[in-house]
Scaffold this motif. Structure first.
Motif, PDB file in Angstrom:
ATOM      1  N   ARG A   1       0.109  -2.860   5.811  1.00 54.60           N
ATOM      2  CA  ARG A   1      -0.888  -3.159   4.758  1.00 54.60           C
ATOM      3  C   ARG A   1      -0.178  -3.467   3.436  1.00 54.60           C
ATOM      4  O   ARG A   1       0.347  -2.568   2.770  1.00 54.60           O
ATOM      5  CB  ARG A   1      -1.814  -1.943   4.582  1.00 54.60           C
TER       6      ARG A   1
ATOM      7  N   ASP B   1      -4.685   3.081   6.096  1.00 50.53           N
ATOM      8  CA  ASP B   1      -3.411   2.671   5.499  1.00 50.53           C
ATOM      9  C   ASP B   1      -3.570   2.193   4.055  1.00 50.53           C
ATOM     10  O   ASP B   1      -2.762   1.429   3.544  1.00 50.53           O
ATOM     11  CB  ASP B   1      -2.725   1.596   6.363  1.00 50.53           C
ATOM     12  N   MET B   2      -4.637   2.659   3.409  1.00 48.44           N
ATOM     13  CA  MET B   2      -4.847   2.328   1.999  1.00 48.44           C
ATOM     14  C   MET B   2      -5.332   3.591   1.281  1.00 48.44           C
ATOM     15  O   MET B   2      -6.122   4.344   1.857  1.00 48.44           O
ATOM     16  CB  MET B   2      -5.901   1.221   1.915  1.00 48.44           C
TER      17      MET B   2
ATOM     18  N   ALA C   1       0.936   2.572   3.514  1.00 54.55           N
ATOM     19  CA  ALA C   1       1.278   1.615   4.583  1.00 54.55           C
ATOM     20  C   ALA C   1       1.993   2.317   5.735  1.00 54.55           C
ATOM     21  O   ALA C   1       2.724   3.292   5.538  1.00 54.55           O
ATOM     22  CB  ALA C   1       2.160   0.508   4.016  1.00 54.55           C
TER      23      ALA C   1
ATOM     24  N   SER D   1       0.827  -1.206   0.000  1.00 52.86           N
ATOM     25  CA  SER D   1       0.000   0.000   0.000  1.00 52.86           C
ATOM     26  C   SER D   1       0.858   1.251   0.000  1.00 52.86           C
ATOM     27  O   SER D   1       1.857   1.337   0.723  1.00 52.86           O
ATOM     28  CB  SER D   1      -0.891  -0.007   1.250  1.00 52.86           C
TER      29      SER D   1
ATOM     30  N   TYR E   1      -0.489 -10.358  -0.496  1.00 50.83           N
ATOM     31  CA  TYR E   1      -1.088  -9.319  -1.347  1.00 50.83           C
ATOM     32  C   TYR E   1      -0.344  -9.360  -2.680  1.00 50.83           C
ATOM     33  O   TYR E   1       0.833  -8.979  -2.753  1.00 50.83           O
ATOM     34  CB  TYR E   1      -0.905  -7.934  -0.735  1.00 50.83           C
TER      35      TYR E   1
END
Ligand code: TA6
Length: 290
Positions: free
Chosen positions: A72, A252-253, A63, A60, A165
């Protein structure tokens, strides 16, 4: 993630060094076969890019690398439980400090092992004795293995996941196959649904595929590539994308972060597995881009 920009704190070998990223220590690998970064906070793989390819792993843009909360993106290590069955969500491994046990820098790639064992801090959350090892094998392929051993005198039960991810070009064009013939939908009250084994994502998805094949393929036409995810030691594959509204609601995105990410997780869900004293269990994921 521009790994070359991270300030080096210690050179460990020709291709491996220790770096600092905000509040966390990161092992950086700059090898002819691949570039990668692993945070000691969480034992968390932050980045992996085989030479000649785009990033395989998504991180991210928002993040948090302070070392105070879970990161993240990358491959969070969810252990000793998966999800919100206890607190903290997805267990404490992803917010614990792991130690570098060993590394091996060779012509064909790099291997690294991190460890986490029980301590007064973990006993306050989970009253069991354990030794967990994370083994990373980094070459043109990425292999991650989480090994958990019961070092105590009583059996205990664990679940968990390598919560990968993946970096995709455009989630709306991405197609998964190898998911098996049924899934439980976390967004529909954990109801069970039949599946034809493939999935095109057009909305938020949070599914537990309990009959997934060992190898799941992710077609990414935007990047002209296919990712294969080979899982072992798991009892399910979890597929997650929060989609726009939830993505925008996460600190956090970024609001459009969901477009380039797809979680395909090697997971031990539901009852998990019980380990007798001295017993070990291994959860593995192996990711290859072609
Ligand atoms: O693996 C899917 C999932 O459990 C989702 O339900 C979603 O909440 C996601 O993980 C992220 O969890 P986190 O605690 O990292 O926000």
């Amino acid at each position: 993630m521009n790994l070359r920009q991270l300030p080096t704190t210690k050179v460990l070998s020709e291709h491996i060094s220790l770096c600092r990223l905000d509040g966390i220590d990161v092992i950086r690998i700059l090898h002819p076969q691949c570039q990668a970064a692993i945070s000691l906070f969480g034992g968390h793989l932050l980045s992996f890019r085989p030479t000649g390819h785009k990033d395989v792993i998504w991180m991210s843009e928002a993040a948090d690398f302070s070392g105070h909360s879970a990161i993240r993106g990358g491959i969070p290590v969810c252990w000793p439980w998966f999800g919100k069955v206890a607190s903290p969500s997805h267990g404490f491994a992803r917010t614990s400090l792991w130690e570098l046990e060993s590394f091996n820098d060779q012509q064909q790639g790099v291997t690294l092992t991190l460890t986490l064992h029980d301590s007064p801090k973990t006993h306050a959350i989970w009253p069991f004795r354990f030794l967990s090892r994370l083994h990373f094998d980094l070459s043109e392929t990425l292999k991650v293995q989480l090994s958990s051993t019961n070092t105590g005198h009583h059996p205990w039960t664990m679940s968990g996941a390598l919560h990968t991810y993946l970096n995709v070009g455009d989630i709306t064009q991405t197609k998964l196959t190898g998911l098996g013939n049924e899934y439980t939908d976390s967004l529909a009250g954990n109801q069970r649904f039949p599946s034809n084994g493939s999935l095109l994502i057009e909305d938020a998805v949070d599914r537990v595929y309990s009959e997934a094949e060992q190898t799941i393929t992710v077609e990414d036409p935007y990047h002209y590539r296919r990712l294969t995810v080979k899982n072992c030691g798991n009892n399910s594959a979890v597929v997650w994308n929060p989609w726009q509204p939830a993505s925008a609601g996460m600190a956090d995105m970024t609001p459009d972060g969901y477009i380039t990410m797809l979680c395909v997780e090697s997971a031990l869900t539901n009852q998990g597995i019980t380990l007798a004293p001295g017993q070990s269990h291994h959860i593995t994921t192996e990711i290859h881009a072609e």
